[in-house]
Design a protein around this motif. Sequence first.
Motif, PDB file in Angstrom:
ATOM      1  N   GLY A 148       0.789  -1.234   0.000  1.00 40.78           N
ATOM      2  CA  GLY A 148       0.000   0.000   0.000  1.00 40.78           C
ATOM      3  C   GLY A 148       0.818   1.279   0.000  1.00 40.78           C
ATOM      4  N   PRO A 149       1.806   1.431   0.891  1.00 38.52           N
ATOM      5  CA  PRO A 149       2.599   2.667   0.903  1.00 38.52           C
ATOM      6  C   PRO A 149       3.320   2.921  -0.417  1.00 38.52           C
ATOM      7  N   TYR A 150       3.906   1.861  -1.004  1.00 35.42           N
ATOM      8  CA  TYR A 150       4.579   2.012  -2.300  1.00 35.42           C
ATOM      9  C   TYR A 150       3.579   2.452  -3.370  1.00 35.42           C
ATOM     10  N   THR A 151       2.418   1.827  -3.375  1.00 33.52           N
ATOM     11  CA  THR A 151       1.387   2.174  -4.351  1.00 33.52           C
ATOM     12  C   THR A 151       0.920   3.607  -4.171  1.00 33.52           C
ATOM     13  N   GLY A 152       0.700   4.007  -2.902  1.00 35.60           N
ATOM     14  CA  GLY A 152       0.265   5.384  -2.625  1.00 35.60           C
ATOM     15  C   GLY A 152       1.283   6.410  -3.077  1.00 35.60           C
ATOM     16  N   ALA A 153       2.574   6.127  -2.808  1.00 34.45           N
ATOM     17  CA  ALA A 153       3.633   7.054  -3.221  1.00 34.45           C
ATOM     18  C   ALA A 153       3.734   7.128  -4.739  1.00 34.45           C
ATOM     19  N   THR A 154       3.624   5.983  -5.410  1.00 36.65           N
ATOM     20  CA  THR A 154       3.773   5.946  -6.871  1.00 36.65           C
ATOM     21  C   THR A 154       2.589   6.605  -7.568  1.00 36.65           C
ATOM     22  N   ILE A 155       1.359   6.307  -7.101  1.00 35.51           N
ATOM     23  CA  ILE A 155       0.169   6.912  -7.714  1.00 35.51           C
ATOM     24  C   ILE A 155       0.161   8.421  -7.488  1.00 35.51           C
ATOM     25  N   SER A 156       0.460   8.854  -6.268  1.00 29.45           N
ATOM     26  CA  SER A 156       0.465  10.303  -6.000  1.00 29.45           C
ATOM     27  C   SER A 156       1.569  10.990  -6.788  1.00 29.45           C
ATOM     28  N   ASN A 157       2.701  10.301  -6.986  1.00 30.66           N
ATOM     29  CA  ASN A 157       3.789  10.842  -7.800  1.00 30.66           C
ATOM     30  C   ASN A 157       3.345  11.028  -9.243  1.00 30.66           C
ATOM     31  N   PHE A 158       2.638  10.020  -9.769  1.00 26.99           N
ATOM     32  CA  PHE A 158       2.088  10.110 -11.131  1.00 26.99           C
ATOM     33  C   PHE A 158       1.146  11.310 -11.246  1.00 26.99           C
ATOM     34  N   LEU A 159       0.237  11.456 -10.301  1.00 19.93           N
ATOM     35  CA  LEU A 159      -0.790  12.502 -10.378  1.00 19.93           C
ATOM     36  C   LEU A 159      -0.219  13.906 -10.138  1.00 19.93           C
ATOM     37  N   LEU A 160       0.732  14.028  -9.214  1.00 20.76           N
ATOM     38  CA  LEU A 160       1.317  15.358  -8.976  1.00 20.76           C
ATOM     39  C   LEU A 160       2.222  15.784 -10.125  1.00 20.76           C
ATOM     40  N   ASN A 161       2.821  14.823 -10.809  1.00 21.16           N
ATOM     41  CA  ASN A 161       3.571  15.174 -12.022  1.00 21.16           C
ATOM     42  C   ASN A 161       2.633  15.525 -13.165  1.00 21.16           C
ATOM     43  N   ALA A 162       1.409  14.966 -13.128  1.00 24.00           N
ATOM     44  CA  ALA A 162       0.413  15.331 -14.139  1.00 24.00           C
ATOM     45  C   ALA A 162       0.049  16.808 -14.041  1.00 24.00           C
ATOM     46  N   ILE A 163       0.220  17.391 -12.858  1.00 24.86           N
ATOM     47  CA  ILE A 163      -0.072  18.814 -12.669  1.00 24.86           C
ATOM     48  C   ILE A 163       0.893  19.688 -13.461  1.00 24.86           C
ATOM     49  N   ALA A 164       1.936  19.080 -14.035  1.00 24.98           N
ATOM     50  CA  ALA A 164       2.841  19.826 -14.919  1.00 24.98           C
ATOM     51  C   ALA A 164       2.076  20.481 -16.066  1.00 24.98           C
ATOM     52  N   GLY A 165       0.890  19.962 -16.385  1.00 21.89           N
ATOM     53  CA  GLY A 165       0.063  20.597 -17.401  1.00 21.89           C
ATOM     54  C   GLY A 165      -0.285  22.033 -17.066  1.00 21.89           C
ATOM     55  N   THR A 166      -0.241  22.373 -15.780  1.00 24.82           N
ATOM     56  CA  THR A 166      -0.481  23.753 -15.351  1.00 24.82           C
ATOM     57  C   THR A 166       0.493  24.713 -16.017  1.00 24.82           C
ATOM     58  N   LEU A 167       1.742  24.280 -16.138  1.00 24.12           N
ATOM     59  CA  LEU A 167       2.770  25.145 -16.717  1.00 24.12           C
ATOM     60  C   LEU A 167       2.443  25.486 -18.171  1.00 24.12           C
ATOM     61  N   VAL A 168       1.946  24.499 -18.914  1.00 25.61           N
ATOM     62  CA  VAL A 168       1.576  24.747 -20.309  1.00 25.61           C
ATOM     63  C   VAL A 168       0.381  25.686 -20.387  1.00 25.61           C
ATOM     64  N   VAL A 169      -0.657  25.390 -19.595  1.00 24.16           N
ATOM     65  CA  VAL A 169      -1.881  26.196 -19.629  1.00 24.16           C
ATOM     66  C   VAL A 169      -1.601  27.630 -19.178  1.00 24.16           C
ATOM     67  N   ALA A 170      -0.951  27.797 -18.032  1.00 20.71           N
ATOM     68  CA  ALA A 170      -0.721  29.135 -17.479  1.00 20.71           C
ATOM     69  C   ALA A 170       0.187  29.966 -18.376  1.00 20.71           C
ATOM     70  N   ASN A 171       1.293  29.361 -18.843  1.00 22.38           N
ATOM     71  CA  ASN A 171       2.225  30.118 -19.682  1.00 22.38           C
ATOM     72  C   ASN A 171       1.610  30.484 -21.029  1.00 22.38           C
ATOM     73  N   THR A 172       0.854  29.563 -21.609  1.00 26.07           N
ATOM     74  CA  THR A 172       0.218  29.850 -22.895  1.00 26.07           C
ATOM     75  C   THR A 172      -0.864  30.917 -22.734  1.00 26.07           C
ATOM     76  N   TYR A 173      -1.652  30.807 -21.667  1.00 24.21           N
ATOM     77  CA  TYR A 173      -2.751  31.752 -21.451  1.00 24.21           C
ATOM     78  C   TYR A 173      -2.257  33.187 -21.241  1.00 24.21           C
ATOM     79  N   VAL A 174      -1.225  33.366 -20.403  1.00 26.22           N
ATOM     80  CA  VAL A 174      -0.782  34.740 -20.141  1.00 26.22           C
ATOM     81  C   VAL A 174      -0.165  35.373 -21.391  1.00 26.22           C
ATOM     82  N   GLN A 175       0.333  34.529 -22.306  1.00 25.13           N
ATOM     83  CA  GLN A 175       0.865  35.083 -23.555  1.00 25.13           C
ATOM     84  C   GLN A 175      -0.252  35.377 -24.565  1.00 25.13           C
ATOM     85  N   GLU A 176      -1.184  34.439 -24.711  1.00 21.27           N
ATOM     86  CA  GLU A 176      -2.259  34.617 -25.681  1.00 21.27           C
ATOM     87  C   GLU A 176      -3.375  35.518 -25.161  1.00 21.27           C
ATOM     88  N   GLY A 177      -3.659  35.415 -23.866  1.00 22.43           N
ATOM     89  CA  GLY A 177      -4.800  36.141 -23.311  1.00 22.43           C
ATOM     90  C   GLY A 177      -4.455  37.440 -22.624  1.00 22.43           C
TER      91      GLY A 177
END
Length: 462
Positions: A264-293
């Motif tokens: 369980g602990p290994y799974t929790g760490a790995t899944i949360s690692n996957f999901l928190l790295n998925a938040i990297a999409g914020t960088l694309v959205v925020a950087n693109t928006y402030v330039q275009e919008g």
Amino acid sequence: MVETAYRGTNRLIIGIVFGVLTFWLFAQAMVNIVPAIQEDLGVSAGTVNIAISLTALFSGIFIVAAGGLADKIGRKKITNVGLILSIIGSLCLVLANGSFLLIVGRIIQGVSAACIMPSTIALIKDYFEGADRQRALSYWSIGSWGGSGLCSLFGGAVATYMGWKWIFILSIIFAVLALWLIKDTPESKAKQTGHSKFDVGGLIVFIIAMLALNIFITQGADMGWGNWLTISLIVVAVIGTIVFIKIENGKPNALIDFKLFKNGPYTGATISNFLLNAIAGTLVVANTYVQEGRGYTSFQSGLLSIGYLIAVLSMIRVGEKILQRIGAKKPMLWGNILTVIGVGLMGLTFLPDIGYTIVVIIGFALFGLGLGIYATPSTDTAVSNAPNEKIGAASGIYKMASSLGAAFGVAISGTVYASIAANVGLDVAATAGIITNVTFGVLALLSIMFLVPNDAGKSEGK
């Protein structure tokens, strides 16, 4: 282990850090130059979106295989292969005048990253001991985590004042310097305890499934969600994933050992690692928006994230100290919550320019603060809960989760932003893209709450 008495030097550390930085120069800098690439190459937002995600995707697909290959045929050799691939991939982008070389270059760069990241960690573990190893690993972490913030700012400055292709010319220079700095390092290999065939079949099925899913996410809107090709892609992805799990389960040389996820602990760490790295999409959205919008230049949008760079660098060691005092679960939760709050602030697109600029700066700082606190406790939880005989495989899967999370996070939130921007407007599109990333963060929080025990990491810290 190696058979020489060689001990690592500062020259080797600098060479390794330069190698890691080449990854961030071609990976992270891309999130801040989307409008510049679109205008220069005449490609769609969807094409740039898939180009950005492909590097992390191919890194995630090949990182476990590359790490195992480095153990067998040589860690220095695979590091050199990664650096050479980095040069070739960057050269493709420098010469690109359309989508073909852009896509090809990004794929090559992803394989390059898969070679560089595990091989350089293995070199540090082999050639440094005690306090020297801790120092070397901290520089590796600074090159990795700090590189993520530095290269967004650096990439924006270069794109604004020199042209975006100069990012990849500089990446080539860093790769050449890294090759020169590590050239006198002896080869390092693991002791071979027996012959085990590489899981070629599993890798092929995994590549097909992940590619189909990535193309479905990034190109589905352009092709039409009801199009037969779009439907075929998701069918291939689903069937491929099922087949992969079935053929890998119980296989002695499996690419991914699913038995690890019984912990369980290994799974929790790995899944949360996957999901928190998925938040990297914020960088694309925020950087693109402030330039275009909002009319920002690439350099100005990069400046907004300087708080992320400072916070993540300053908090990595703090997260380590918190882990040693109170265990892993609380700092993982705190870091996750701070990250979600920071990302959520960037979705307040109804604010006027000055107000929005302020909340984005604060948001990026909280983003970095949260990830810095989360990083070490999460890694420690994954490593300490893996069996000793499978520590290499477990670490590889954990790093694979990082890369695949970033790939799919960028692909999904970038697709949400581009689809809504074309039909509704930039403000709504940016808010929707940010909400997508907040959702990833909430799911990560749940995985920690339910899978990581309260006493995780406490015994190791005492």
